[in-house]
Design an enzyme around this catalytic site. Structure first.
Site, PDB file in Angstrom:
ATOM      1  CG  ASN A 105       6.803   3.216   4.606  1.00  0.00           C
ATOM      2  OD1 ASN A 105       6.465   3.494   3.468  1.00  0.00           O
ATOM      3  ND2 ASN A 105       6.049   3.449   5.654  1.00  0.00           N
TER       4      ASN A 105
ATOM      5  CB  CYS B 290       2.933  10.314   1.513  1.00  0.00           C
ATOM      6  SG  CYS B 290       1.278  11.017   1.404  1.00  0.00           S
TER       7      CYS B 290
ATOM      8  NE  ARG C 288      -0.987   2.458   3.009  1.00  0.00           N
ATOM      9  CZ  ARG C 288      -0.439   3.543   3.514  1.00  0.00           C
ATOM     10  NH1 ARG C 288      -0.388   4.679   2.829  1.00  0.00           N
ATOM     11  NH2 ARG C 288       0.115   3.522   4.723  1.00  0.00           N
ATOM     12  CG  ASP C 289       3.252   4.282   3.015  1.00  0.00           C
ATOM     13  OD1 ASP C 289       3.262   5.165   2.145  1.00  0.00           O
ATOM     14  OD2 ASP C 289       3.483   4.513   4.212  1.00  0.00           O
TER      15      ASP C 289
ATOM     16  CG  HIS D 240       3.848   4.537   9.233  1.00  0.00           C
ATOM     17  ND1 HIS D 240       3.126   3.587   8.539  1.00  0.00           N
ATOM     18  CD2 HIS D 240       4.220   5.438   8.298  1.00  0.00           C
ATOM     19  CE1 HIS D 240       3.069   3.904   7.254  1.00  0.00           C
ATOM     20  NE2 HIS D 240       3.729   5.034   7.079  1.00  0.00           N
TER      21      HIS D 240
ATOM     22  CG  HIS E  34       7.729   7.445   5.380  1.00  0.00           C
ATOM     23  ND1 HIS E  34       7.480   7.020   4.102  1.00  0.00           N
ATOM     24  CD2 HIS E  34       6.559   7.300   6.050  1.00  0.00           C
ATOM     25  CE1 HIS E  34       6.215   6.644   3.996  1.00  0.00           C
ATOM     26  NE2 HIS E  34       5.627   6.808   5.175  1.00  0.00           N
TER      27      HIS E  34
HETATM   28  P1  HMG Z   1     -12.605  14.724  -2.586  1.00  0.00           P
HETATM   29  O1  HMG Z   1     -12.301  15.096  -3.998  1.00  0.00           O
HETATM   30  O2  HMG Z   1     -12.667  15.821  -1.575  1.00  0.00           O
HETATM   31  O3  HMG Z   1     -13.908  13.819  -2.489  1.00  0.00           O
HETATM   32  O4  HMG Z   1     -11.517  13.656  -2.153  1.00  0.00           O
HETATM   33  P2  HMG Z   1     -15.414  14.127  -2.759  1.00  0.00           P
HETATM   34  O5  HMG Z   1     -16.183  13.480  -1.657  1.00  0.00           O
HETATM   35  O6  HMG Z   1     -15.641  15.596  -3.048  1.00  0.00           O
HETATM   36  O7  HMG Z   1     -15.676  13.321  -4.123  1.00  0.00           O
HETATM   37  C1  HMG Z   1     -15.052  13.674  -5.342  1.00  0.00           C
HETATM   38  C2  HMG Z   1     -15.050  12.455  -6.259  1.00  0.00           C
HETATM   39  O8  HMG Z   1     -14.266  11.404  -5.685  1.00  0.00           O
HETATM   40  C3  HMG Z   1     -16.435  11.839  -6.484  1.00  0.00           C
HETATM   41  O9  HMG Z   1     -16.421  11.255  -7.786  1.00  0.00           O
HETATM   42  C4  HMG Z   1     -16.489  10.734  -5.462  1.00  0.00           C
HETATM   43  O10 HMG Z   1     -17.377   9.713  -5.805  1.00  0.00           O
HETATM   44  C5  HMG Z   1     -15.062  10.223  -5.503  1.00  0.00           C
HETATM   45  P3  HMG Z   1     -17.036  12.010  -9.068  1.00  0.00           P
HETATM   46  O11 HMG Z   1     -18.460  12.275  -8.686  1.00  0.00           O
HETATM   47  O12 HMG Z   1     -16.238  13.273  -9.220  1.00  0.00           O
HETATM   48  O13 HMG Z   1     -16.837  11.027 -10.161  1.00  0.00           O
HETATM   49  N1  HMG Z   1     -14.678   9.573  -4.250  1.00  0.00           N
HETATM   50  C6  HMG Z   1     -14.164   8.325  -4.180  1.00  0.00           C
HETATM   51  N2  HMG Z   1     -13.879   7.415  -5.127  1.00  0.00           N
HETATM   52  C7  HMG Z   1     -13.379   6.242  -4.711  1.00  0.00           C
HETATM   53  N3  HMG Z   1     -13.148   5.944  -3.405  1.00  0.00           N
HETATM   54  C8  HMG Z   1     -13.421   6.831  -2.440  1.00  0.00           C
HETATM   55  C9  HMG Z   1     -13.953   8.088  -2.820  1.00  0.00           C
HETATM   56  N4  HMG Z   1     -14.341   9.170  -2.128  1.00  0.00           N
HETATM   57  C10 HMG Z   1     -14.778  10.083  -3.014  1.00  0.00           C
HETATM   58  N5  HMG Z   1     -13.173   6.530  -1.167  1.00  0.00           N
HETATM   59  C11 HMG Z   1     -10.705  11.860  -0.813  1.00  0.00           C
HETATM   60  C12 HMG Z   1     -11.478  13.161  -0.838  1.00  0.00           C
HETATM   61  C13 HMG Z   1     -10.474  11.488   0.638  1.00  0.00           C
HETATM   62  C14 HMG Z   1     -11.519  10.770  -1.506  1.00  0.00           C
HETATM   63  C15 HMG Z   1      -9.360  12.074  -1.579  1.00  0.00           C
HETATM   64  O14 HMG Z   1      -8.730  13.174  -1.030  1.00  0.00           O
HETATM   65  C16 HMG Z   1      -8.448  10.887  -1.501  1.00  0.00           C
HETATM   66  O15 HMG Z   1      -8.739   9.828  -2.056  1.00  0.00           O
HETATM   67  N6  HMG Z   1      -7.301  11.020  -0.802  1.00  0.00           N
HETATM   68  C17 HMG Z   1      -6.402   9.898  -0.590  1.00  0.00           C
HETATM   69  C18 HMG Z   1      -5.013  10.372  -0.397  1.00  0.00           C
HETATM   70  C19 HMG Z   1      -4.123   9.204  -0.095  1.00  0.00           C
HETATM   71  O16 HMG Z   1      -4.446   8.047  -0.325  1.00  0.00           O
HETATM   72  N7  HMG Z   1      -2.950   9.527   0.449  1.00  0.00           N
HETATM   73  C20 HMG Z   1      -1.967   8.525   0.789  1.00  0.00           C
HETATM   74  C21 HMG Z   1      -2.361   7.711   1.990  1.00  0.00           C
HETATM   75  S1  HMG Z   1      -1.974   8.511   3.525  1.00  0.00           S
HETATM   76  C22 HMG Z   1      -0.312   8.135   3.789  1.00  0.00           C
HETATM   77  O17 HMG Z   1       0.346   7.605   2.917  1.00  0.00           O
HETATM   78  C23 HMG Z   1       0.276   8.408   5.142  1.00  0.00           C
HETATM   79  C24 HMG Z   1       0.453   7.118   5.966  1.00  0.00           C
HETATM   80  O18 HMG Z   1       1.300   6.183   5.301  1.00  0.00           O
HETATM   81  C25 HMG Z   1       1.083   7.465   7.337  1.00  0.00           C
HETATM   82  C26 HMG Z   1       2.308   8.362   7.216  1.00  0.00           C
HETATM   83  O19 HMG Z   1       3.284   7.980   6.535  1.00  0.00           O
HETATM   84  O20 HMG Z   1       2.255   9.438   7.797  1.00  0.00           O
HETATM   85  C27 HMG Z   1      -0.897   6.417   6.227  1.00  0.00           C
HETATM   86 MG    MG Z   2       3.434   6.263   5.267  1.00  0.00          MG
END
Ligand code: HMG
Ligand code: MG
Length: 314
Positions: A263, A254, A24-25, A221, A223
């Site tokens: 990581n 990320c 995933r990450d 966690h 990196h």
């Molecule tokens: P948004 O654009 O604000 O969402 O995104 P929305 O609710 O306004 O919807 C916009 C569109 O997205 C719509 O589709 C929704 O249906 C769709 P449209 O009508 O335009 O065709 N949508 C989705 N589609 C699929 N799955 C969903 C979903 N939700 C809405 N769940 C949202 C908000 C949260 C979805 C977006 O910002 C997003 O997906 N962000 C993910 C970012 C991400 O994955 N980042 C990496 C993970 S975090 C990380 O790596 C850190 C970690 O490792 C810890 C660390 O290292 O610190 C965990």
């Molecule tokens: Mg991470």
């Protein structure tokens, strides 16, 4: 000289739970398109090494993270192959909102993770809402997950620094961690998203968070952007932390934290834990095979020093 006011003479944990986050990450950040079958093959090899907690994918928007657009196929395949065998291996998936949660459950997910941040700017960039809004968005996930008996893990990002705001206070981290814990997370993973943490800061942070979240419910966690992850993990072990996220061959980063590198490599963590006499249930040689497989696919030097040393001998 900096003096630490924290007791660190606790015995090291006898056993550590290692959560593999590479699929995933790691893969969320790759520019190369990775076929679903390659991800599944990697998962197979990770299982073969004895890892029992493997983050499989994220049910996030494919517009935001196109690399994980095959989330449904990945989860359905896992469900077909492993869940039917009634395995005890867990395959948590990230769910940022109800849409993600519902899709994850439909695809067969039996564990999820929600992810918040201790930095407002990062929260906006990563999930397009404020910290407060994110906690409110997670509330229905927690209640539906409870009804369905699905454990929820909680992430807090930017715990030792933010790519947009710089320093983040331990106070803020503890407060977000506490909100996620009170909401029903069974464990809080503290994410050093950009790898800027150092050992004493790590211990001070854990000390502060543990005033609100029980120590045994805290995971780390790291990196490895600044090469501090191994030292930080050792510092965390000294505080009694027994749950560590890591990524095979050091994959990762990320997409919403520019410059964040991988990581900490799982092989390096396992090597250190083996050396400390701490049990993990993971076979290092087999893990190296898994890391070598994905590194070769990505045509990249393995990001684990331990793996490179072992591979050079063979
Ligand atoms: P948004 O654009 O604000 O969402 O995104 P929305 O609710 O306004 O919807 C916009 C569109 O997205 C719509 O589709 C929704 O249906 C769709 P449209 O009508 O335009 O065709 N949508 C989705 N589609 C699929 N799955 C969903 C979903 N939700 C809405 N769940 C949202 C908000 C949260 C979805 C977006 O910002 C997003 O997906 N962000 C993910 C970012 C991400 O994955 N980042 C990496 C993970 S975090 C990380 O790596 C850190 C970690 O490792 C810890 C660390 O290292 O610190 C965990
Ligand atoms: Mg991470």
């Amino acid at each position: 000289m900096k003096k630490l006011n924290i007791m660190t003479d606790m015995p090291l944990p006898k056993r550590v739970k290692v959560i593999e986050v590479g699929v995933r990450d790691g893969l969320q950040n790759e520019s190369l398109e990775i076929p679903t079958k390659t991800k599944l093959e990697l998962i197979d090899k990770l299982i073969d090494s004895g890892l029992a907690h493997i983050e499989a994918t994220s049910f996030v928007s494919p517009k935001w993270v196109p690399q994980l657009a095959d989330q449904k196929e990945v989860m359905e395949s896992i469900s077909k192959v492993y869940h039917q065998k009634q395995t005890t291996i867990s395959f948590p998936v990230l769910t940022p909102n109800m849409k993600g949660f519902d899709n994850a459950v439909l695809a067969g997910a039996k564990e999820v993770a929600v992810f918040a941040a201790a930095s407002e700017s990062f929260s906006q960039k990563n999930i397009n809402c404020s910290i407060e809004e994110s906690i409110a968005r997670f509330a229905p996930i927690f209640s539906k997950a409870k009804a369905l008996n699905i454990p929820v893990r909680g992430y807090v990002s930017c715990v030792l620094g933010c790519p947009y705001e710089g320093e983040i206070s331990a106070e803020k981290v503890a407060s977000v961690a506490n909100l996620l814990y009170q909401s029903g997370s069974y464990e809080i993973s503290l994410g050093d998203t950009i790898g800027t943490g150092t050992p004493v800061k790590t211990q001070e942070l854990i000390h502060r968070v543990s005033q609100q979240v029980p120590l045994e419910k805290i995971a780390v966690h790291f990196h490895d952007t600044y090469g501090q992850a191994g030292a930080n993990i050792f510092a965390a072990l000294q505080m009694g932390i027994a749950s560590i996220d890591a990524s095979v061959s050091g994959l990762g980063g990320c997409p919403y934290a520019k410059g964040a590198s991988g990581n900490v490599a799982t092989e390096d963590v396992i090597y250190m834990l083996n050396g400390l006499g701490i049990e993990t249930g993971v076979d290092l040689e087999k893990l190296v095979i898994a890391g070598d497989y994905i590194s070769q696919f990505l045509k990249r030097k393995n990001g684990s020093k331990v793996a490179n040393a072992i591979l050079a001998k063979n």
